[in-house]
Design a protein around this motif. Structure first.
Motif, PDB file in Angstrom:
ATOM      1  N   THR A   7      -5.154  -7.988   6.520  1.00 49.94           N
ATOM      2  CA  THR A   7      -3.738  -9.038   6.183  1.00 49.94           C
ATOM      3  C   THR A   7      -2.467  -8.066   6.164  1.00 49.94           C
ATOM      4  N   GLY A   8      -2.637  -7.079   5.672  1.00 52.92           N
ATOM      5  CA  GLY A   8      -1.377  -6.313   5.222  1.00 52.92           C
ATOM      6  C   GLY A   8      -0.801  -6.046   6.742  1.00 52.92           C
ATOM      7  N   ALA A   9      -1.492  -5.526   7.607  1.00 52.64           N
ATOM      8  CA  ALA A   9      -0.705  -5.222   9.029  1.00 52.64           C
ATOM      9  C   ALA A   9      -0.300  -6.532   9.534  1.00 52.64           C
ATOM     10  N   ALA A  10      -1.300  -7.780   9.270  1.00 52.42           N
ATOM     11  CA  ALA A  10      -0.827  -9.161   9.858  1.00 52.42           C
ATOM     12  C   ALA A  10       0.668  -9.484   9.349  1.00 52.42           C
ATOM     13  N   LEU A  12       7.408  -7.714   0.196  1.00 55.58           N
ATOM     14  CA  LEU A  12       6.400  -7.024   1.124  1.00 55.58           C
ATOM     15  C   LEU A  12       6.123  -5.613   0.514  1.00 55.58           C
ATOM     16  N   ALA A  13       5.086  -5.269   0.852  1.00 61.50           N
ATOM     17  CA  ALA A  13       4.536  -3.653   0.435  1.00 61.50           C
ATOM     18  C   ALA A  13       5.683  -3.006   1.329  1.00 61.50           C
ATOM     19  N   PRO A  14       5.941  -1.785   0.890  1.00 60.69           N
ATOM     20  CA  PRO A  14       6.547  -0.990   1.827  1.00 60.69           C
ATOM     21  C   PRO A  14       6.024  -0.785   3.184  1.00 60.69           C
ATOM     22  N   GLU A  15       6.795  -0.899   4.123  1.00 61.24           N
ATOM     23  CA  GLU A  15       6.104  -0.551   5.470  1.00 61.24           C
ATOM     24  C   GLU A  15       5.281   0.795   5.637  1.00 61.24           C
ATOM     25  N   GLU A  16       5.875   1.543   5.012  1.00 63.75           N
ATOM     26  CA  GLU A  16       5.109   3.001   5.206  1.00 63.75           C
ATOM     27  C   GLU A  16       3.596   2.878   4.625  1.00 63.75           C
ATOM     28  N   GLY A  67      -3.342   3.745   9.296  1.00 65.32           N
ATOM     29  CA  GLY A  67      -3.538   4.845   9.937  1.00 65.32           C
ATOM     30  C   GLY A  67      -4.823   5.633   9.166  1.00 65.32           C
ATOM     31  N   ARG A  68      -4.957   5.548   7.978  1.00 65.71           N
ATOM     32  CA  ARG A  68      -6.121   6.201   7.160  1.00 65.71           C
ATOM     33  C   ARG A  68      -7.495   5.297   7.711  1.00 65.71           C
ATOM     34  N   ALA A  69      -7.375   4.067   7.890  1.00 61.81           N
ATOM     35  CA  ALA A  69      -8.469   3.180   8.229  1.00 61.81           C
ATOM     36  C   ALA A  69      -8.926   3.675   9.637  1.00 61.81           C
ATOM     37  N   ALA A  70      -7.998   3.814  10.595  1.00 62.55           N
ATOM     38  CA  ALA A  70      -8.294   4.226  12.059  1.00 62.55           C
ATOM     39  C   ALA A  70      -8.766   5.789  12.163  1.00 62.55           C
TER      40      ALA A  70
END
Length: 436
Positions: free
Chosen positions: A368-371, A415-419, A426-429
């Motif tokens: 959901t964060g990426a969404a 929003l949470a910071p984009e970074e 990226g960590r999850a990937a």
């Protein structure tokens, strides 16, 4: 200049009186569970299953959305221009049964899901983004109470009682000036014989001047500090609203600073006191997932409103060197199609993930964060492109398109910071790639 919470509450009460005098009526809110008389202890029984959501009540509330959106849109420009809180807009949301849509069935509410919530907020965002954002945080509070019953029974019963009388807004106040996400709260709770005494300042407190309850995060002053949430009444002595909110957009959201100077909180209204780092990770992720998609839906609603205005403009605007409206030109149709494609993608993402979160799918919660990031990017790009297509008219204060642009740009404050979002993705990937 500061205004006291009592002054703001008085202004809210006057608004409710005026609404009543003008013929508005407030339908009953969710039934309030009666106080249970003392009884002898009985043998423990298995917990009763959670009652099913009342779909008929949910659909009835959703059916009133078009009228509410029209009411919000009619006054959105005025509240944006004057940076005044939209009390009547919140009243309209309440009267339609939307402000308590996520009250759980066991508390007498309809039990609206995340899928219902994003549907409501996307529509409210079309009318007035500030009203939609304020509504979102109250819906999130009720939903969280339904999942884990963090509020004490008496305190939540009081909130529901107030919800029967009129809008009872509630929000969690976490952010502090200059604070870091991983730092202990600067707001301090000191224990005394009567309970707790809170001192500190919170910022970006959406709906601050109209909140009935504030769930304030704070640390204790104990040798080994604990962190928890303290339920504070909006009119509490020692609480002041510092009107610092003067942003580009969402100007009617009253996201001011809240100053707590010796605010007393009863001991039973201190929730979840714990050693830092020992919070319920699964619940925190689920709460974040609800917020991600809820606020993403608001941004999509704003972009849909912008697209609607653009469509009318293209159908009506005929420059002096043309004999047909701009909408007849392939270049403009293709540009409009690009906006439509962006918003279809954002809607499918948010509205597709929400029911999966409702079903408890871990993969959906993790996405959901990426969404939200992608949906907000798409909404922002769509409104910016609409402004580009219309030229000078799109930037005129006589038209709402420039307000839509300001509102969608200002949505990033929630929003949470984009970074942070991209780093987590990226960590999850990388973790997935390292698995055998």
């Amino acid at each position: 200049m500061t205004t006291t919470a009592a002054d703001d509450r008085s202004r809210n009460d006057r608004h409710r009186t005026e609404s009543s005098d003008s013929g508005h009526t407030t339908p009953p809110g969710p039934p309030v569970p009666p106080a249970s008389p003392a009884r002898p202890k009985a043998p423990a029984r298995a917990a009763a299953p959670e009652p099913a959501p009342d779909r008929s009540a949910i659909e009835a509330a959703l059916a009133g959305l078009p009228r509410v959106v029209d009411l919000l849109a009619a006054r959105a420009e005025e509240h944006d221009r004057d940076a005044t809180f939209p009390y009547q807009g919140i009243e309209a949301v309440h009267e339609a049964g939307l402000l308590t849509l996520t009250v759980a069935p066991r508390y007498g509410g309809p039990g609206g899901t995340l899928a219902d919530t994003v549907r409501v907020l996307a529509q409210l965002g079309r009318g007035d983004a500030s009203v939609a954002v304020v509504t979102a945080f109250t819906l999130l509070q009720h939903a969280e109470q339904g999942r884990r019953a963090g509020w004490p029974t008496a305190g939540y019963r009081r909130l529901l009682t107030e919800s029967r009388r009129g809008p009872a807004l509630v929000n969690t106040l976490r952010v502090e000036p200059g604070g870091r996400p991983d730092a202990l709260p600067g707001t301090v709770a000191r224990r005394d014989d009567a309970g707790w005494v809170l001192t500190g300042r919170k910022t970006y407190c959406t709906g601050a001047e109209a909140l009935a309850w504030m769930a304030v995060t704070a640390r204790t002053d104990e040798p080994e500090p604990r962190v928890g949430t303290f339920l504070v009444r909006g009119e509490s002595e020692g609480l002041e609203i510092d009107p610092t909110w003067d942003q580009l957009g969402l100007r009617a959201s009253a996201s001011h600073d809240v100053v707590l100077d010796g605010v007393r909180v009863p001991a039973e209204l201190a929730l979840g006191l714990r050693t830092p780092g020992r919070e319920d990770g699964a619940e925190a992720e689920l709460a974040r997932a609800w917020q991600d998609l809820a606020l993403g839906a608001v941004a999509i609603g704003v972009a849909r409103a912008a697209e609607g205005w653009l469509v009318r403009f293209l159908n009506q605007r005929t420059p002096a060197n043309l004999t047909e409206p701009l909408g007849t030109l392939p270049r403009y149709r293709c540009a409009l199609g690009e906006i439509e494609a962006q918003l279809i993608g954002a809607e499918e993402l948010v509205h597709g993930l929400a029911p999966r979160v409702d079903r408890g799918e871990p993969d959906a919660v993790a996405r959901t964060g990426a969404a939200q990031l992608l949906a907000t990017r798409a909404a922002t790009a769509a409104v910016q492109q609409a402004v580009t297509l219309t030229g000078n008219p799109g930037l005129s204060r006589r038209h709402p398109l420039e307000r839509y642009l300001r509102d969608v740009l200002s949505s990033r404050v929630h929003l949470a910071p984009e970074e942070a979002v991209l780093d987590a993705a990226g960590r999850a990937a990388l973790e997935r790639g390292a698995r055998p």
